[in-house]
Structures are given as C-alpha cells and as structure tokens.
Scaffold this motif. Structure first.
Motif, PDB file in Angstrom:
ATOM      1  N   ALA A 539      47.757  32.308  68.179  1.00  0.00           N
ATOM      2  CA  ALA A 539      48.165  32.158  66.790  1.00  0.00           C
ATOM      3  C   ALA A 539      47.084  31.390  66.039  1.00  0.00           C
ATOM      4  O   ALA A 539      46.747  31.709  64.906  1.00  0.00           O
ATOM      5  CB  ALA A 539      49.492  31.423  66.709  1.00  0.00           C
ATOM      6  N   GLN A 540      46.549  30.382  66.706  1.00  0.00           N
ATOM      7  CA  GLN A 540      45.405  29.658  66.147  1.00  0.00           C
ATOM      8  C   GLN A 540      44.362  29.577  67.237  1.00  0.00           C
ATOM      9  O   GLN A 540      44.662  29.258  68.387  1.00  0.00           O
ATOM     10  CB  GLN A 540      45.829  28.241  65.745  1.00  0.00           C
ATOM     11  N   THR A 541      43.125  29.867  66.875  1.00  0.00           N
ATOM     12  CA  THR A 541      42.055  29.787  67.869  1.00  0.00           C
ATOM     13  C   THR A 541      41.979  28.359  68.403  1.00  0.00           C
ATOM     14  O   THR A 541      41.967  27.407  67.641  1.00  0.00           O
ATOM     15  CB  THR A 541      40.712  30.152  67.214  1.00  0.00           C
ATOM     16  N   PRO A 542      41.979  28.215  69.752  1.00  0.00           N
ATOM     17  CA  PRO A 542      41.996  26.862  70.301  1.00  0.00           C
ATOM     18  C   PRO A 542      40.624  26.189  70.246  1.00  0.00           C
ATOM     19  O   PRO A 542      39.585  26.867  70.197  1.00  0.00           O
ATOM     20  CB  PRO A 542      42.410  27.098  71.753  1.00  0.00           C
ATOM     21  N   LEU A 543      40.642  24.897  70.268  1.00  0.00           N
ATOM     22  CA  LEU A 543      39.402  24.131  70.341  1.00  0.00           C
ATOM     23  C   LEU A 543      39.210  23.715  71.797  1.00  0.00           C
ATOM     24  O   LEU A 543      40.076  23.072  72.393  1.00  0.00           O
ATOM     25  CB  LEU A 543      39.487  22.897  69.441  1.00  0.00           C
ATOM     26  N   VAL A 544      38.087  24.081  72.366  1.00  0.00           N
ATOM     27  CA  VAL A 544      37.861  23.828  73.791  1.00  0.00           C
ATOM     28  C   VAL A 544      37.091  22.529  73.955  1.00  0.00           C
ATOM     29  O   VAL A 544      36.060  22.335  73.321  1.00  0.00           O
ATOM     30  CB  VAL A 544      37.106  25.007  74.421  1.00  0.00           C
ATOM     31  N   ARG A 545      37.622  21.654  74.820  1.00  0.00           N
ATOM     32  CA  ARG A 545      36.979  20.342  74.938  1.00  0.00           C
ATOM     33  C   ARG A 545      36.453  20.068  76.341  1.00  0.00           C
ATOM     34  O   ARG A 545      36.190  18.920  76.696  1.00  0.00           O
ATOM     35  CB  ARG A 545      37.972  19.264  74.530  1.00  0.00           C
ATOM     36  N   GLY A 546      36.333  21.100  77.140  1.00  0.00           N
ATOM     37  CA  GLY A 546      35.774  20.873  78.471  1.00  0.00           C
ATOM     38  C   GLY A 546      36.028  22.072  79.352  1.00  0.00           C
ATOM     39  O   GLY A 546      36.732  23.017  78.965  1.00  0.00           O
ATOM     40  N   PHE A 547      35.443  22.045  80.559  1.00  0.00           N
ATOM     41  CA  PHE A 547      35.702  23.092  81.538  1.00  0.00           C
ATOM     42  C   PHE A 547      37.166  22.973  81.959  1.00  0.00           C
ATOM     43  O   PHE A 547      37.698  21.871  81.998  1.00  0.00           O
ATOM     44  CB  PHE A 547      34.770  22.927  82.731  1.00  0.00           C
ATOM     45  N   ASP A 548      37.820  24.074  82.291  1.00  0.00           N
ATOM     46  CA  ASP A 548      39.263  24.083  82.548  1.00  0.00           C
ATOM     47  C   ASP A 548      39.990  23.551  81.318  1.00  0.00           C
ATOM     48  O   ASP A 548      40.691  22.529  81.371  1.00  0.00           O
ATOM     49  CB  ASP A 548      39.612  23.227  83.778  1.00  0.00           C
ATOM     50  N   ALA A 549      39.806  24.268  80.239  1.00  0.00           N
ATOM     51  CA  ALA A 549      40.234  23.764  78.923  1.00  0.00           C
ATOM     52  C   ALA A 549      41.673  23.261  78.894  1.00  0.00           C
ATOM     53  O   ALA A 549      41.948  22.193  78.352  1.00  0.00           O
ATOM     54  CB  ALA A 549      40.048  24.863  77.887  1.00  0.00           C
ATOM     55  N   TRP A 551      43.570  22.310  81.388  1.00  0.00           N
ATOM     56  CA  TRP A 551      43.712  21.162  82.286  1.00  0.00           C
ATOM     57  C   TRP A 551      43.233  19.889  81.598  1.00  0.00           C
ATOM     58  O   TRP A 551      43.835  18.827  81.739  1.00  0.00           O
ATOM     59  CB  TRP A 551      42.922  21.425  83.571  1.00  0.00           C
ATOM     60  N   VAL A 552      42.139  20.005  80.846  1.00  0.00           N
ATOM     61  CA  VAL A 552      41.612  18.861  80.112  1.00  0.00           C
ATOM     62  C   VAL A 552      42.691  18.321  79.181  1.00  0.00           C
ATOM     63  O   VAL A 552      42.949  17.112  79.133  1.00  0.00           O
ATOM     64  CB  VAL A 552      40.356  19.265  79.321  1.00  0.00           C
ATOM     65  N   GLU A 553      43.375  19.237  78.482  1.00  0.00           N
ATOM     66  CA  GLU A 553      44.431  18.807  77.564  1.00  0.00           C
ATOM     67  C   GLU A 553      45.605  18.197  78.341  1.00  0.00           C
ATOM     68  O   GLU A 553      46.190  17.213  77.929  1.00  0.00           O
ATOM     69  CB  GLU A 553      44.935  19.989  76.718  1.00  0.00           C
ATOM     70  N   LYS A 554      45.916  18.841  79.486  1.00  0.00           N
ATOM     71  CA  LYS A 554      47.023  18.311  80.290  1.00  0.00           C
ATOM     72  C   LYS A 554      46.716  16.888  80.737  1.00  0.00           C
ATOM     73  O   LYS A 554      47.579  16.015  80.705  1.00  0.00           O
ATOM     74  CB  LYS A 554      47.228  19.187  81.534  1.00  0.00           C
ATOM     75  N   GLU A 555      45.489  16.671  81.160  1.00  0.00           N
ATOM     76  CA  GLU A 555      45.117  15.333  81.621  1.00  0.00           C
ATOM     77  C   GLU A 555      45.168  14.322  80.489  1.00  0.00           C
ATOM     78  O   GLU A 555      45.436  13.149  80.698  1.00  0.00           O
ATOM     79  CB  GLU A 555      43.717  15.367  82.244  1.00  0.00           C
ATOM     80  N   ALA A 556      44.865  14.827  79.262  1.00  0.00           N
ATOM     81  CA  ALA A 556      44.903  13.937  78.106  1.00  0.00           C
ATOM     82  C   ALA A 556      46.339  13.738  77.612  1.00  0.00           C
ATOM     83  O   ALA A 556      46.564  13.034  76.632  1.00  0.00           O
ATOM     84  CB  ALA A 556      44.040  14.490  76.988  1.00  0.00           C
ATOM     85  N   GLY A 557      47.292  14.387  78.308  1.00  0.00           N
ATOM     86  CA  GLY A 557      48.694  14.216  77.945  1.00  0.00           C
ATOM     87  C   GLY A 557      49.170  15.142  76.845  1.00  0.00           C
ATOM     88  O   GLY A 557      50.266  14.998  76.337  1.00  0.00           O
ATOM     89  N   ASN A 558      48.349  16.124  76.464  1.00  0.00           N
ATOM     90  CA  ASN A 558      48.766  17.063  75.424  1.00  0.00           C
ATOM     91  C   ASN A 558      49.527  18.231  76.045  1.00  0.00           C
ATOM     92  O   ASN A 558      49.230  18.653  77.156  1.00  0.00           O
ATOM     93  CB  ASN A 558      47.558  17.615  74.667  1.00  0.00           C
ATOM     94  N   LYS A 559      50.480  18.752  75.294  1.00  0.00           N
ATOM     95  CA  LYS A 559      51.265  19.863  75.814  1.00  0.00           C
ATOM     96  C   LYS A 559      50.602  21.196  75.537  1.00  0.00           C
ATOM     97  O   LYS A 559      50.841  22.183  76.215  1.00  0.00           O
ATOM     98  CB  LYS A 559      52.661  19.850  75.210  1.00  0.00           C
TER      99      LYS A 559
END
Lengths: 636, 334, 205, 98
Positions: A539-549, A551-559
């Motif tokens: 729906a919205q193009t995601p912003l990628v902040r690392g390899f295993d995009a 997972w990076v968000e999961k580790e940062a606590g984002n859903k």
C-alpha cells in the motif's frame, strides 16, 4: 491442409472475439470471466501461479516418462519400450524436466517473490512478463504435441547433430524439439531480461544491492545467465532448423559442416543453464535455512560474492562436457582447472549454510526439511562433479550411468529439493493458505528415500560399464541387481509426488489460512504484507533500513515496515490479450514450419507482426487503484 | 524425528554394504577392475579424487549432524539466537583449504591428461583403424592389411593405437577394463592408446547415443599372447577356402553372392555392412547374439527385432534348404 | 523525485530517461543488446570455423568485391552518424530536424540493403548459395542475420517516427526513438566486425 | 548532475561536433583497415592484429560517443555490455579453436 483449415477457423474465431464483431454480450461475458482474467493478466503474482501450475504439469509428464524408462530397465532384455521409443522417452524426459519443469518453476518463485522481496509494486515490464509465460507455454505445448503428430524427438535432450539431422532422425520429432525450444527459449530470455531490470530499477528506498535477500540475488544472477546463455541456444536451434528444413549444411560433415560446432554452441548455452537452474535453489536454501534457524545468514557478503563468481565461471567451463571429443590435452586441462575452481565458491556456500544453522534454533518445518535434505545430497552431487572435472577420469565416466547419477544428484537433489523447499515456504504467500505439514513431511521422506535408492546405485552402474541412454543391458555382467534397486526407488519418488498433489488439493479446499508473516519467523519484506498480497503489493512503499528488512524492524520493536511515501492512489498496468495472441502466432508459425505448411507458418508470423503493431500503438495508460489503508484493517 | 533420521542413515549404510558385498561388476567390463595401463592411471585418479572428496564429505557431514542435533528447537523453548554476521577467519579457512585440495587434485590431473594424449612410437605399436557405423564396429589393421568387424584381436603387453573414424553419427569407443573412451566424430580422426596386460576377452561399448540400436552396439576385444595373436594374424591373411562345386556350401555361396555381397563385401561404399570374411571365427552374431545356427536364423529372419534400427534387411524369403545352405556356407568361412 | 518532474516540464537534457518507464526501457534495451552480442558472436565463431569449407565452390578470395563492401560500409557508418544527430535534435525538441535526420538515416539504410541484395544475387550467380556448402550456410546465416536486423530496424524506425510525428516528441515517444537509435548503432557495430572478419579477412587468407 | 546538464545544454554545437569528430575517426579507421588489406606494404603477420585493433577502436568509439556510454548513469549499461562482449569473445574463440 486439414490442419491449416482448423487453424484458420480458429484465428477467425479469435479475431471475431477480439474485435467484438461476434456478439457484444458474449464479449462482455468473456471479458468479465475469471478465465479471461487469468489469460490476460499482467500481475506478476498471477503469472507466478500460472508458471507454477504449468511447471507442475510438465514435471508430472516428465516423471511419467522417467518411470517408463526405469520400468524398461527393471530387468535385462525387457521389451516394454525399446529402440526409438525409448530414445523418445529419454529425450522428452530430459527436455521436459530442464526446459518445461525446472525453468518455469524457477520463474514461478521469481515472479511470486522477487518483487515482494525488493519492495516493488510490480516487475519492470508486466507486459513482457506475461508474454514470457505464454511463449514458454506455447513452446512447451508444441514440444509435447510431438507425441501425437508423428513421434517425439529422439536424439537426446542435447540433440547432438549427426543423429539429429534429417538423414538419421527422419520424421518431425526433432523439428518439434527445435521449434518448441526456440519459442520457449525466447519466452525465457525476455523473462530473464525483465527480472534484471526489475532488480536494478525497482528496489524500494534503502534496498541497496548489499541488502537484497539471497533469493533475489540468485534470481538476479540467474537472469543474467539466461540473458547471455540463451542466445547461444537460439543460434544453435536456428542452424539446426536451417539444416533440417532448408537444406543448409552447418552440421553435415559431408558438406563441410561440423558436428563439433553444435556441441560447442549447445554447451555454451548448456553449462550456464545448469547454473540457471541451480542458483535459485541456492537462494531458496539461504532464505529458508536462515528463517528456520531464526538467525541472520552467516557470511552474507561472501554468499553474494560466491553467487556472482559461480555465475561468472559458469561461462568458462562448457568444454568439460566435451572432454572425449578429442580437443587435445591443452584445452582439456584448461577447462578442467576452470571447472574445479567452481568447487570453491560452492564450498563457501555449503559452509555458510552450516554455520547459519550453528547456534540457531532450528525448526523442522517442511521447507526446512527439504533444505536439510538438500545439503548432503547436493554435496554428494558436488563431489562427483569435481571427480568428473578431471579429464583422465572423465574418459571413464563420460556418457556412463555415473554421469546420470551425478547430474540427478545435482538437478534433483539440488534444484528439485530447492524448488520444493521454496514452494512449501512461499505457498502461503502465493495462495494465502499453509500446505499441510504432515503430508509435507511424508512427501519429503518418501521422495528423499526413493531418490537415493534410485540414483545412488547408478554411480556404480556407470563404473561397472553401463553406458547411459541404453534401453537394455546384458545379463550376467553384474548390472541386474543395481538396476532393479534403482527402478524400485522410483516408487518412492512417485508416491512422494502423489502425496504432494494430494496436499495441494487438500490445502486449496481446507488449508489453514496464513497470516501475513506465515511462519512467524519472516525476515524479508514479503512477510510484511498480507498473504496473498493485494494486487498492488505494498500500500505504501516500505523504507528499508538494513539487510533482512522486516527482521530489522522486528528487532527495533516495530510491528510493520516504516512507509517511504504517503498513502495515495497507485498506478496499475491494464491486462492485455496481446501476449497470448502473439504466443498463439508463434505457436501457429512453429507448427506450420514443422508440418512444412508454409501458409500456416505465414499466418502465424502475420499474427506475430500484427500483435507487435497492436502493442506499439497501444496507448492504454493503465488504471489507478486506491489502496486500503493498512492501519484500518487492510492488514491480514 | 530422531528415529527417522537414524533409520535413514541405517538404510543408507546397509545399501552401501549390499552394494559392496553383492555386486562388484563384471571383470571384463568394470572400470574398477582395470586390465590396462590407461585404465590403471584413470582408476588411480578416480580413487585419489574420491579420497579427497570423501574427506570433504565427512567434514561437512560431521558439522551437519552436530548442528542438527545440537541446535534443533526443543519443546517449549523460545530462545533468541545471536544474529551473527559472519566470521572472516572461518570464511578464509574454507576458501583456502579447498583451493589447496584442488591444487593437489589439479597437478596429477594435468599430468595424466598429457600422459594419456601421448602417442607411442609407431615401431612397437599395433595400429588399428576403427570405424563406428550405426550399430556395428569395423576394425582395420593397416600394418597387416586385414579387416574384421565386431571383434578386435590385440596382443597382450603391446601398445595399441586406435585411430577412430566416423562415417554417420557420433558414437563413442569404450573398453572400460582397458581405459577411457573417446568419441567417434565424423570428419575427424581421434586417437586412443591402450594396452591389455592380461590375455582375456574384454567387452566394448558404444557410449554416445547413436540411434535406436545404440544399446546393442557392443564389441569384443580378444587380448591374446603374442604367439596366439600372430597365429590369428596368419589365419586372417589366408584367403577363404573355396568350397567344392557340388556341395550345399556351393549353393550357399551362390545365395550369398546374390543376396549379401552388395553390402557385406564393400562393393558399394555407401551401403556398408560388416565384412563377413572369416565369419565362422566370430563368437557373436551382430555383436550380441551367441554364434550358433539358431541365432543366425533369428537374425536373418528379422534383424530389426534383434537390433532396432539396423540397416540389415529381412532375409525371410529363403526356403528352409536355401537358409541352411547359406548358413553352412557362412560357417565354412574360416 | 519532485526535482525530476519539474525538470521534465522544462527541457530535460535526456528526454528518453526522464520517466520511470523510459529508464526501464533504455536499461532493458541495453541488456537486450548484451544478448545480441552473444548471438552474433556465435554466428561469427561458426562462420570463422567453417569459412574454408567451400567444397569446390568459390572461395572467400574469389568471391568478395571490396569496392562494394566499402560503399556499403560508408553508407552504414554515415547512417549511424545521422541517427545520433537525430537524437540530438530530439533532445532539443526539434521535430523537423529530427525527422529530417531520421529520414536520411532510413534512406542510407535502404541503400545498404539494396547493395546487400545485389551482392547476394551476384554470389548466387557465382554458385555460392545457402545450400552449396558449409561456408555458404554460415556466410548467409551471419550476413543474412545482420541484413534481417537492418530490415527490422528500418521498419521499426519508420513506425516510431510516424508515431512521433502524430503525437509529438514526449516522454512516451522519446524512449522509443532513443532505443531504436541504439539499435541502429548496434547494427553498425556488428557491421564493423562483419567487414573486418568476413570481407577483409577473406581477402587476407 | 544538474551542472553537467546545464553545460550540455549550453554547448549544443559541441555535442554534435563530438559525434562528427568521432565519425571522422571511424571513417579513417575503416579506410586504414581497407588499406592494410589492399596494399602489400604491410607485413603479413601484422595484418590480422591490425584489423582487429581497428575494429575494436571503432566499436569503442561507437559505444562511447554514439551510444552515449560516456554519459553519467550508464554504469549498468556498461557492466552488462562488457560482460556480453566478454562472453561473446570466449564463445567465438572457443568455437574457432575446436
């Protein structure tokens, strides 16, 4: 002449439908039907499903051919399928499995996954994507029609000339091979080109090349190999067509031609082809092993490097298929060393997989089982690969059952296991339902045991002096028991495949609904969107902040992923009937050439040209959709 | 899970045992039982590479089994593994060690490749011109001026230089016990140097798909002591004894001249069948059936049924006496 | 992103890659040219391997007429220049200039084709045909494939030019025009190798 | 990027000049290639290498001026076409040396 009339009527009929000169209401109904939707779709997810279904059908056909061959070889002196019939079976088995089963299933996964993994809404050329599928399909169909129209090709999947020329292989069989593969090959080539552009130009913001998931990397390199390897096949097939249909003399030695040129051209294509089908399997393995070990892929950079290196070296080793042609010790040595060199990047990959699992928390879900079964099987195939790379030893192995065992360990133990892993892994993403685990595990174990039982003895058959592609063998030379074992093993693979089909049917009816993150371990972008994804993917193009995009968000606590753009209407390409029309044109032209019906061939080519013009003057700009807001129940 | 894995390993082990115990291949056909210096060199390389590869395999499998057992998810566990990026040290190790192993493999490989390509001095060598035809082999001895088919005789201990010619499609000339194969490529001459170290009959095969009869394109190699070989040579040089005018052999000769000569005596270079001089000395019919009168009849009546795709036409129009006479005549060609 | 949109309303220096579709198209076409390179290389390899197999027919030495080839080369090289000049005019949004240069390009291409057809006819007269020997087959396969590319190029450029005339030079037509120009240059590159490796080398030995 | 754009726009004639110059070079190399073959002054061992060198120079001129590989943002074009040429050379030489 009869075929010509049938084709003509068909063409008129279709033309009537397309132009609306038939019946407006009927036309409306056709346009709105689901079938029409699937025939004209340019959505990569639907095309992926089409590829998968077509690939499975051809996989089953190729499997039946293999079963027939093993039945014939069950006992010495059997007379079930002898002589030419057996040669037809072995040719069609090889050709079908490589070109019509492995390749489309790879494209199925690539279509289903690559755009999602890079955060794209679609592929670069949706139209070309659809065209690629329909060309592949019409080529495959044409090839398999040979069974009905005058006999299948019988010169081996390598179709070595000499044997593949008119003189030694009369009848239309090899013509079907030439034209069927030519058409399917064009489809594959443009498909590969499409994915290269997709990966280069359509990555989401932040998705740098060194953050691409491994499957996307392997898909990228495979597409590159397709791009540079298939032209050699195109040329080879063109020349063979000229020789067979128009009296040229490329391969006829009495007229100055040379069969060795065919071998060169075929293997310049053929060796990269091996990597084309194995590299995506490596990619699947990397993603699956990492996911189910709950760990980041070990040595990502060296994995990428190894993938590119394998692709690169793949173009410099083709002569190892030709050690016994007599090209001389210098040439043999050079290509032997180059071939051995490929073992190094392959070894890097195997160890990286092992160390990805090291320290992880391994869950044996079905995809992971296939990955775990893949490692030892593929390592054995790799071992025999190195052994085959040594010219003096190869003089003994070449064209014996040892080679048959080797490449089945690589192509079944590697590619097919990889494809099954990928299919089980991404099935929930493609269809929104999880395949049944119990049936999946039974599928794995029966197939694995059957596979080893079939192909392990074949190493010894080769060493005991059994040449490949023979329809029988003598008694009392120590070949009976092993052949018997080998044939029994097929039952395991057959049962496994049937279980898989049952699983598919069961799942489509009663399967468990999959969540967005179907395995709850997802690391990459495809698991951040619903299963199955909406037609616009993100729906919205995601912003990628690392390899295993993800997972990076999961580790940062984002859903979920951070969006890189505001919610807005999304541009979508319109469906088009031109791909299927153009493929029909190629099909008719190919069939015309085969039956030496020049009018039919001309009609086919005219259809192709007309569709090209239709496309060039097509001003359809597509349409826009308003995505559901992911915050308001658009999720799952 | 655990039980299944054990079961599988057990199955594999027992399979290997079965193979090693039950089947070792036939000594006249097996790569693993070499009887010539080329085959011995090749087997050495096979074992050397297999050994190296087995070491690699064992290392991989050890790590593999350890990892799978040690790190599998246990019930109720929900651990978060450390997200390791990689290890340069380890990665260098598994890059360098394979390279070293491959160099150890490459050196003898290149050495042997060149050794095997060397042609022996013509003086002590028996030269044999081999021609692969669709589904049969022709052997010519240019030094002795004799031609035979399907069966080749060689002296033990001497180097044999096979010069391999092609006429129609690709074939491959392979005698597993004596050494590796080489392709029969129309329009070019390949060479293959072999020797036999034991007086024995070896089996030869066509290894490259060459058409419907490919599976049956066999030949035999008779390795003989020098004295026996010389005797055979002398016999071969003798012209075929003429038959007495009124015998049934004479009638057979007439039939032979009318029906068989065209292809089987090299009159028409485009239609060529095996040379049938000294037919009676051959141990097989068409390279596959044991030589006896019954099999000659089977072959003549329907060659296609014996060897699919063969160019030999059906000789099913002779009456019983004619057939017997023909066979008698053929059996007299010693 | 915003920047790009703005510049395309003015006059972007490269109209062909001003839009996303344009970028994809140009990249895709370069990849296609990579594939074509391999395709022609295979034809070249085959030709060079078989060029001495004339089986008693005329050899390369006897056959080739360098004057004709020199003229054909000059035509094609010049058409490559005019094609690039057309692209410069296109990026200056000068429809008239672009069409003029394109028409000249097409005429030069047609001239080349006529020469090639004449040449082939001449060879057939000399007994050098597609079926006469392996040399014949490989020669016509290589040079004929190039000729087919020229033919296709002429049709393609004509089609796209007519589209441009009707709909103007915009972000939709510009990539098509640019890509067809790339194609034309590529044909010229292949010809450079054909005249070197087929004709000149044929005279050398 | 923007700076370069401006330059290119302000120096339009130079753009055309570059191509014409490059064209002159191509014609010159073509002529030289013909000359090498026709004249008997060039030692025979030199002919083939010279021909190949001339052809390669012409191709480089075509690629970098006419086909605009000299412009910014053509990294991927260059990578793929160079790899294509690499595969092409290996294949052609491989077939030739059989």
């Amino acid at each position: 002449m009869g075929t010509l009339i049938v084709i003509l009527v068909l063409v008129l009929f279709l033309a009537a439908i397309f132009t609306g000169g038939y019946n407006k209401q009927f036309q409306e109904r056709v346009r709105k039907s689901r079938t029409w939707d699937w025939l004209t779709t340019v959505d990569h997810k639907k095309i992926g499903i089409l590829y998968l279904m077509a690939g499975l059908v051809f996989f089953i056909i190729g499997g039946i051919e293999a079963t027939f061959m093993r039945l014939q070889l069950f006992v010495p002196g059997n007379d079930l399928f002898v002589g030419r019939t057996f040669n037809e079976l072995l040719t069609m088995h090889g050709t079908t499995m490589i070109f019509l089963a492995a390749m489309p299933m790879i494209f199925a996964l690539m279509n289903a996954v690559v755009p999602l993994q890079i955060g794209a809404r679609d592929v670069a050329f949706p139209f070309v994507n659809a065209l690629g599928f329909w060309l592949f399909f019409s080529g495959g169909l044409l090839l398999n029609l040979s069974w009905i129209f005058g006999g299948a090709p019988d010169a081996g999947w390598t179709s070595y000339t000499g044997l593949a020329l008119n003189q030694y292989s009369p009848g239309p069989g090899v013509d079907f091979y030439v034209l069927g593969l030519q058409i399917a090959g064009i489809g594959t080539l443009i498909g590969g080109l499409n994915f290269l552009v997709t990966v280069i130009n359509l990555r989401a913001p932040g998705m740098t090349f060194l953050r691409l998931p491994l499957f996307t990397w392997t898909a990228f390199v495979t597409s590159g190999l397709i791009l540079f390897a298939f032209p050699a096949l195109t040329v080879a097939l063109l020349m063979l067509m000229f020789d067979r249909l128009f009296g040229a003399n490329f391969f006829d030695y009495t007229m100055g031609g040379s069969t060795v040129i065919w071998e060169h051209l075929f293997w310049i294509f053929g060796h990269p082809e091996v990597y084309i089908v194995i590299l995506p399997a490596f990619g699947v393995m990397s993603d699956v092993i990492s996911t189910f070990s709950k760990k980041r892929l070990f040595g990502y950079n060296s994995m990428v490097f190894a993938t590119v290196l394998i692709g690169f070296l793949g173009f410099m080793v083709w002569v190892h298929h030709m050690f016994t042609v007599g090209l001389g010790p210098i040439s043999n040595s050079v290509f032997a060393v180059a071939t051995m060199a490929i073992a190094v990047p392959t070894g890097i990959k195997v160890f990286n997989w092992l160390f990805t699992m090291w320290g992880g928390e391994i869950q044996f879900k079905t995809p992971m089982l296939w990955a775990v079964g893949f490692i030892p099987t593929f390592v054995m195939g790799g071992m025999t690969g190195v052994m085959l790379a040594l010219p003096p030893a190869d003089f003994q192995y070449q064209d014996s059952y040892f080679v048959v065992a080797h490449f089945h360990y690589v192509l079944v133990g590697g590619t097919v296991f990889g494809l099954f892993a990928g299919i089980y892994y991404w099935w929930p993403k493609m269809f929104g339902k999880l395949l049944n685990e119990t049936l999946g595990k039974w599928h794995f174990w029966t197939f694995l045991i059957g596979f080893h039982l079939t192909f392990f003895p074949q190493h010894f058959l080769g060493l005991f002096g059994m040449p490949r592609r023979v329809f029988t063998y003598q008694t009392n030379v120590g070949l009976e028991k092993l052949n018997e074992l080998s044939s029994i093993g097929v039952a395991g693979m057959v049962i496994g495949t049937i279980l898989f089909l049952i699983n598919i049917i069961y799942t489509l009816r009663k399967g468990k609904k999959a969540k967005a993150d179907a395995w709850e371990l997802g690391r990459t972008l495809e698991w951040s969107i619903p299963s199955p994804p909406p037609e616009y993917n993100f729906a919205q193009t995601p912003l990628v902040r690392g390899f295993d995009a993800l997972w990076v968000e999961k580790e940062a606590g984002n859903k979920s992923m951070t969006p890189a753009e505001p919610l807005g209407s999304i541009h979508m390409p319109s469906p088009s009937y031109i791909p299927i029309l153009m493929s029909l044109g190629f099909f008719v032209a190919g069939f015309g050439f085969i039956v030496r019906g020049i009018p039919a061939a001309a009609i086919g080519l005219i259809i192709v040209v007309v569709s090209l013009f239709l496309r060039s003057f097509d001003y359809d700009k597509g349409y826009h959709v308003e995505p559901e807001d992911p915050e308001k129940g658009g999720k799952e | 899970m655990e039980r299944l894995r054990v079961w599988r390993i057990g199955l594999l082990v027992s399979l290997v045992m079965l193979l090693l115990a039950g089947c070792s291949g036939d000594p006249s056909l097996s790569v693993l039982d070499p009887k010539g210096s080329a085959a011995k060199i090749q087997l050495n390389l096979i074992y050397w590479s297999l050994g190296l590869m087995t070491v690699v395999f064992v290392i991989v499998i050890t790590i593999y089994v350890y990892v799978l057992v040690r790190y599998r998810k246990r019930k109720g566990q929900n651990r978060m593994p450390e997200q390791v990026h990689g290890s340069t040290k380890l990665e260098i190790i598994w890059t360098v060690i394979p390279i070293a192993a491959l160099i150890a493999l490459a050196i003898p490989t290149v050495q042997y490749t060149f050794d095997l390509a060397k042609e022996p001095p013509a003086k002590d060598t028996v030269i044999i011109d081999v021609t692969g035809h669709q589904y049969w082999w022709e052997f010519k001895y240019p030094q002795y001026g004799i031609t035979t088919a399907q069966e080749v005789h060689i002296p033990v201990g001497k180097k044999i230089l096979f010069r391999i010619h092609g006429k129609d499609v690709l074939h491959a000339f392979w005698i597993p016990s004596l050494g590796g194969k080489v392709d029969v490529v129309p329009g070019r001459v390949n060479t293959l140097t072999l020797d036999a170290q034991e007086a024995k009959v070896y089996q030869g095969k066509c290894a490259e798909l060459c058409g419907a009869g490919h599976a049956l394109m066999d030949f035999k190699v008779f390795a003989q002591k020098q004295a026996d070989f010389d005797k055979w040579l002398a016999a071969m040089k003798q012209p075929v004894a003429s038959v007495s005018a009124s015998s049934s052999e004479a009638n057979g000769e007439k039939i032979f001249k009318q029906n068989c000569m065209g292809c089987h005596a090299g009159i028409n270079p485009n239609i060529q069948g095996p040379n049938l001089n000294k037919f009676a000395t051959r141990s097989t019919i068409a390279g596959i059936l044991p030589h006896n009168d019954e099999n000659i009849k089977i072959w003549l009546k329907n060659p296609q049924a014996v060897k699919p795709g063969t160019l030999m036409p059906k000789i099913d129009y002779l009456n019983k006496d004619e057939l017997n006479d023909l066979i008698k005549y053929l059996d007299s060609r010693k | 992103m915003a920047n790009k949109v703005e510049s395309s309303t003015e006059m972007p220096n490269h109209l062909e890659t001003a839009t996303f579709e344009g970028k994809n198209k140009v990249l895709g076409f370069w990849l296609f040219l990579g594939a074509e390179t391999v395709l022609f290389a295979c034809l070249f390899g085959t030709y060079l391997a078989l060029r001495n197999q004339s089986l008693g027919g005329p050899t390369t030495h006897e056959l080739f007429d360098l004057k004709l080839v020199a003229l054909a080369t000059a035509l094609l090289l010049t058409s490559s220049l005019t094609s690039v000049l057309a692209m410069i005019k296109m990026n200056q949004r000068s429809m008239k200039g672009m069409v003029t240069w394109l028409v000249i390009t097409l005429l030069l291409g047609l001239g080349f084709l006529v020469l090639e057809i004449y040449e082939f006819q001449h060879y057939v007269h000399e007994g050098h045909t597609f079926m006469s020997s392996a040399f014949g087959s490989s020669f016509y396969a290589l040079v004929g494939t190039h000729g087919a590319h020229v033919t296709f190029g002429i049709i393609w450029i004509t089609t796209i030019m007519s589209q441009a005339i009707r709909r103007g030079i915009n972000t939709d037509t510009a990539p098509k025009l640019f890509v067809s120009s790339l194609y034309w240059h590529f044909i010229d590159v292949v010809w450079v190798f054909i005249f070197t490796l087929v004709y000149l080398l044929g005279k050398v030995g | 990027m923007a700076k370069e754009n401006n330059q290119a726009i302000s120096q339009k004639p130079a753009g055309a000049m570059k191509h014409i110059l490059s064209f002159v070079f191509m014609i010159a190399f073509t002529a030289a290639a013909f000359f090498v073959v026709i004249s008997d002054k060039v030692p025979s061992g030199w002919v083939v290498p010279l021909l190949l060198i001339f052809a390669v120079i012409q191709v480089i001129l075509q690629l970098f001026t006419f086909m605009h590989l000299d412009q910014k943002g053509s990294a991927f074009y260059t990578i793929f076409i160079v790899f294509g040429i690499f595969v092409a050379v290996i294949s052609a030489v491989g077939i030739l040396l059989m």
